[in-house]
Design a protein around this motif. Structure first.
Motif, PDB file in Angstrom:
ATOM      1  N   SER A   4       0.832  -1.192   0.000  1.00  0.00           N
ATOM      2  CA  SER A   4       0.000   0.000   0.000  1.00  0.00           C
ATOM      3  C   SER A   4       0.869   1.244   0.000  1.00  0.00           C
ATOM      4  CB  SER A   4      -0.875  -0.004   1.249  1.00  0.00           C
ATOM      5  OG  SER A   4      -1.353   1.283   1.471  1.00  0.00           O
ATOM      6  N   GLU A  11      -8.419   5.685   0.367  1.00  0.00           N
ATOM      7  CA  GLU A  11      -7.440   5.469  -0.704  1.00  0.00           C
ATOM      8  C   GLU A  11      -7.118   3.987  -0.848  1.00  0.00           C
ATOM      9  OE1 GLU A  11      -6.508   7.600  -2.881  1.00  0.00           O
ATOM     10  OE2 GLU A  11      -7.651   9.176  -1.894  1.00  0.00           O
ATOM     11  N   GLU A  12      -6.940   3.302   0.281  1.00  0.00           N
ATOM     12  CA  GLU A  12      -6.602   1.873   0.219  1.00  0.00           C
ATOM     13  C   GLU A  12      -7.756   1.055  -0.369  1.00  0.00           C
ATOM     14  OE1 GLU A  12      -4.198  -0.125   2.796  1.00  0.00           O
ATOM     15  OE2 GLU A  12      -3.151   1.633   3.580  1.00  0.00           O
ATOM     16  N   LYS A  14      -9.806   2.100  -2.611  1.00  0.00           N
ATOM     17  CA  LYS A  14      -9.745   2.309  -4.066  1.00  0.00           C
ATOM     18  C   LYS A  14      -8.679   1.420  -4.688  1.00  0.00           C
ATOM     19  CE  LYS A  14     -10.966   7.105  -4.753  1.00  0.00           C
ATOM     20  NZ  LYS A  14     -10.275   8.368  -4.862  1.00  0.00           N
ATOM     21  N   GLN A  15      -7.589   1.227  -3.940  1.00  0.00           N
ATOM     22  CA  GLN A  15      -6.470   0.444  -4.481  1.00  0.00           C
ATOM     23  C   GLN A  15      -6.747  -1.064  -4.473  1.00  0.00           C
ATOM     24  OE1 GLN A  15      -2.830   1.575  -2.532  1.00  0.00           O
ATOM     25  NE2 GLN A  15      -1.589   0.234  -3.799  1.00  0.00           N
TER      26      GLN A  15
END
Ligand SMILES: Cc1ncc(COP(=O)(O)O)c(C=O)c1O
Length: 378
Positions: A4, A11-12, A14-15
């Motif tokens: 990550s 954000e994570e 989304k990743q």
């Protein structure tokens, strides 16, 4: 393993998580009763309740106790062996609803798949193989697997997934003439929600209930009621169909039933259960003993007359207060005020408070919504 690079959960997510939801940029760290708390300590009045799941609020003591006690005996043994968590939950559900048999699964979608399969099998075993057609409603929502999707009256969410199981037709909600035009001797079932929730929180009209009940008598079709969102007390009766007097043969339940664990159920009339045999349908996890133990704790609370009386009273309180507010798009403004709410059908504000919400919390909700409306309509 992928590393990550981001540090916020937004954000994570989304990743690492498939992009199937529009998610809020917010990180909840704790729930308590009717409230959620984010990582900055901001407190939110939770009128989403996990999309109508947390009917007893967050951290309910009876639910925690049921989980702990069941975890001390076994988590999972499969549906090859009878077990008391399932039997006890079935007895409680049947006592609260007057149905005759229960089948347990994992979700609302699966409960609806079960209803559809049982309805088709019922007529097949009776030798009425012509009875395939299931009449449902435009803007209904019954779930995301293929048959449930075919039943769902929203073409946009079927788009791009190829051919759907056939013999589902959709008529406009509360349109008695359109319904009558579609039901005949080839009809397997009429399938409806006891309140069209995702479709814009639309109640079922008395005229439509009367038409459904009389079409069922006239043509001998079955009636399937999807109580996934509106059942389990949300309409002030244990099932929504009890409020409206819908004469159902099969009922689907999920959401609030599992108190936050994945649990769905089909309730059946004896005549339908009599046409089913071992092997007709099944599930590995459905009716998981921990989920069923929690389900019993939930049903025991919701079935109490004083619990349902609170739902009626809080509903009247919110309705009267909301009628005095100007309308607007308030979801983001409400979040800024520290309150979680949902939309339905684009411009309908959907409130799904825990069903044991207090009068003071409803007053707080109305004050927050008033501020949110003022901000949103400025
Ligand atoms: C009326 C209704 N039926 C079925 C479903 C699908 O349930 P699940 O998401 O548990 O599969 C939902 C979910 O929102 C629903 O509201």
């Amino acid at each position: 393993m992928a590393q990550s690079l981001a540090n916020s959960v937004f954000e994570e997510d989304k990743q690492f998580i498939a992009p199937l939801y529009g998610k809020a940029n917010i990180e909840f760290v704790r729930g308590e009763g009717s409230y959620l708390f984010d990582k900055n300590g901001k407190k939110y009045l939770d009128f989403v309740a996990g999309i109508a799941v947390n009917a007893l609020g967050h951290q309910n003591a009876a639910i925690k106790k049921a989980v702990e006690e069941q975890m001390d005996s076994f988590f999972h043994i499969s549906n090859l062996y009878p077990n008391f968590p399932q039997v006890n939950l079935a007895k409680a559900l049947l006592a609260a609803t007057g149905f005759d048999k229960a089948f347990f699964c994992n979700s609302g979608t699966e409960a609806n798949e079960g209803c559809i399969k049982f309805a088709r099998k019922y007529f097949d075993r009776k030798g009425e193989k012509n009875r395939q057609k299931i009449v449902t409603f435009i803007n209904s929502f019954h779930g995301r697997t293929f048959a449930a999707l075919s039943a769902t009256g929203q073409p946009a969410i079927r788009e791009g997934f190829g051919s759907m199981p056939g013999d589902f037709v959709h008529v406009p909600w509360n349109d008695v003439a359109a319904l009558k035009a579609e039901v005949n001797n080839d009809t397997c079932a009429i399938m409806l929600e006891s309140l069209a929730a995702e479709g814009g929180v639309m109640t079922v009209s008395d005229e439509m209930v009367a038409a459904i009940n009389s079409l069922k008598k006239e043509f001998g079709c079955l009636v399937i009621v999807d109580e996934v969102q509106a059942g389990m007390g949300r309409l002030g009766t244990f099932l929504g169909l009890q409020k409206h007097g819908i004469d159902a043969d099969l009922v689907s339940l999920a959401k609030a039933l599992g108190g936050g664990l994945p649990l769905g159920a089909v309730l059946l009339r004896q005549k339908v259960a009599d046409q089913l045999k071992a092997g007709d349908h099944g599930t590995t996890f459905g009716g998981n003993p921990v989920a069923c133990a929690v389900g019993l704790a939930v049903v025991n609370q919701i079935a109490k007359p004083e619990f349902l009386a609170n739902v009626e009273a809080r509903s009247a309180q919110l309705k009267a207060g909301l009628e005095a507010l100007p309308v607007g798009n308030v979801i983001a403004a409400a979040r800024d005020e520290g309150m979680m709410v949902l939309s339905a059908k684009g411009n309908v504000l959907r409130l799904l408070p825990p069903l044991n919400v207090s009068a003071a919390e409803c007053d707080e909700a109305l004050a927050k919504l008033e501020k949110a409306f003022a901000t949103a309509t400025k």
